[in-house]
Scaffold this active site. Structure first.
Site, PDB file in Angstrom:
ATOM      1  N   GLY A  19     -68.712  -9.761  10.394  1.00 23.96           N
ATOM      2  CA  GLY A  19     -67.750 -10.444   9.529  1.00 23.96           C
ATOM      3  C   GLY A  19     -67.017  -9.530   8.574  1.00 23.96           C
ATOM      4  O   GLY A  19     -67.640  -8.761   7.862  1.00 23.96           O
ATOM      5  N   SER A  20     -65.688  -9.604   8.538  1.00 27.50           N
ATOM      6  CA  SER A  20     -64.924  -8.660   7.731  1.00 27.50           C
ATOM      7  C   SER A  20     -63.431  -8.946   7.845  1.00 27.50           C
ATOM      8  O   SER A  20     -63.020 -10.000   8.298  1.00 27.50           O
ATOM      9  CB  SER A  20     -65.237  -7.237   8.176  1.00 27.50           C
ATOM     10  OG  SER A  20     -65.210  -7.173   9.591  1.00 27.50           O
ATOM     11  N   ARG A  21     -62.606  -7.936   7.476  1.00 23.26           N
ATOM     12  CA  ARG A  21     -61.159  -8.105   7.480  1.00 23.26           C
ATOM     13  C   ARG A  21     -60.487  -6.774   7.750  1.00 23.26           C
ATOM     14  O   ARG A  21     -61.025  -5.710   7.429  1.00 23.26           O
ATOM     15  CB  ARG A  21     -60.719  -8.643   6.114  1.00 23.26           C
ATOM     16  CG  ARG A  21     -59.250  -9.011   6.030  1.00 23.26           C
ATOM     17  CD  ARG A  21     -58.941  -9.557   4.661  1.00 23.26           C
ATOM     18  NE  ARG A  21     -58.193  -8.619   3.843  1.00 23.26           N
ATOM     19  CZ  ARG A  21     -58.093  -8.694   2.529  1.00 23.26           C
ATOM     20  NH1 ARG A  21     -58.729  -9.645   1.868  1.00 23.26           N
ATOM     21  NH2 ARG A  21     -57.376  -7.831   1.849  1.00 23.26           N
ATOM     22  N   ILE A  75     -62.202  -3.483   6.208  1.00 28.34           N
ATOM     23  CA  ILE A  75     -62.803  -3.919   4.947  1.00 28.34           C
ATOM     24  C   ILE A  75     -64.083  -4.701   5.234  1.00 28.34           C
ATOM     25  O   ILE A  75     -64.066  -5.680   5.985  1.00 28.34           O
ATOM     26  CB  ILE A  75     -61.828  -4.802   4.150  1.00 28.34           C
ATOM     27  CG1 ILE A  75     -60.524  -4.034   3.873  1.00 28.34           C
ATOM     28  CG2 ILE A  75     -62.455  -5.261   2.836  1.00 28.34           C
ATOM     29  CD1 ILE A  75     -59.437  -4.887   3.262  1.00 28.34           C
ATOM     30  N   MET A 120     -61.835 -11.686  10.190  1.00 32.62           N
ATOM     31  CA  MET A 120     -62.754 -11.892  11.306  1.00 32.62           C
ATOM     32  C   MET A 120     -63.990 -12.628  10.808  1.00 32.62           C
ATOM     33  O   MET A 120     -64.654 -12.164   9.872  1.00 32.62           O
ATOM     34  CB  MET A 120     -63.186 -10.555  11.913  1.00 32.62           C
ATOM     35  CG  MET A 120     -62.043  -9.725  12.473  1.00 32.62           C
ATOM     36  SD  MET A 120     -62.639  -8.167  13.199  1.00 32.62           S
ATOM     37  CE  MET A 120     -63.134  -7.278  11.719  1.00 32.62           C
TER      38      MET A 120
END
Length: 233
Positions: free
Chosen positions: A190-192, A160, A103
């Site tokens: 922002g991340s995953r 994450i 993301m």
């Protein structure tokens, strides 16, 4: 008049309550900056609008069928690989299929359950804030993991944190039951997300594909659907 109101309702996407404090801070800062110098007020206003956009929480239409695994996040499918899940998770310590969805700061960051099931474990792990697109972020970064049992199958979903993300928010607790596409958390800025499914699972997305949380089908646990072919445009 009813048609106009319905059009406005569709344009004005709901904002998640997690964003309200940030929006309020942005509004106050915009007013103060405007008093100092009007161009600063415009900058503050633009940033406040972006914060509203970041915390949007649009409704989603989730496909319902036994075995379907839908995306838990908006973003790009950045990795499809085979990996052993983190040792501290209540998952088989053997290779599983891992699908990663990255993301960026412009994606909707509300996370949704990939399957219907019961949460058997939630595990928060402090860590670093490396680029979430790096493979080692799965082990080194701050993260929050859920194990969801669905029809006797356990899958893992790991939030994450990334370079900009500094807060993982969870809306659920161990023992809760979730429907497919139901909201379970949010990551700020922002991340995953990593999704661990059994090797027998049929993956139905391709690398680089854009996924929509709660709507895009990532995989089929029952392998009832044939494999898909992809072509980059």
């Amino acid at each position: 008049m009813s048609d106009i109101l319905e059009s406005m309702r569709r344009i004005l996407v709901p904002i998640h309550r997690e964003g309200y404090p940030y929006i309020l801070i942005g509004l106050v800062a915009t007013i103060l900056l405007s008093l100092l110098w009007s161009p600063l007020g415009w900058i503050g206003g633009i940033l406040t609008v972006w914060v509203c956009y970041f915390f949007r929480d649009p409704p989603r239409v989730t496909p319902i069928r036994d075995g379907l695994v839908v995306s838990p996040a908006d973003g790009r499918v950045s990795l499809i690989t085979t990996a052993v899940p983190p040792a501290d998770l209540d998952l088989p310590q053997e290779p599983m299929t891992r699908i990663s969805v990255f993301m960026n700061v412009f994606d909707c960051h509300v996370n949704r359950s990939p399957v219907a099931g019961r949460i058997t474990q939630i595990l928060y792990t402090p860590g670093l804030f490396l680029n979430a697109e790096l493979d080692k972020a799965s082990e080194d970064n701050e993260r929050n993991a859920l194990v969801i049992e669905s029809a006797g199958v356990k899958i893992g979903v790991v939030q994450i944190a990334g370079l900009v993300a500094r807060r993982i928010v969870s809306f659920v607790k161990t023992g809760d039951s979730l429907g497919a596409g139901e909201r379970f958390g949010l990551i700020r800025f922002g991340s995953r997300l990593d999704i661990y499914v059994p090797l027998s699972t049929q993956v139905l997305v391709g690398l680089g594909q854009m996924a929509v949380a709660g709507e895009t089908v990532l995989a089929d646990l029952t392998a009832n659907e044939p494999a898909r072919q992809f072509r980059a445009g």
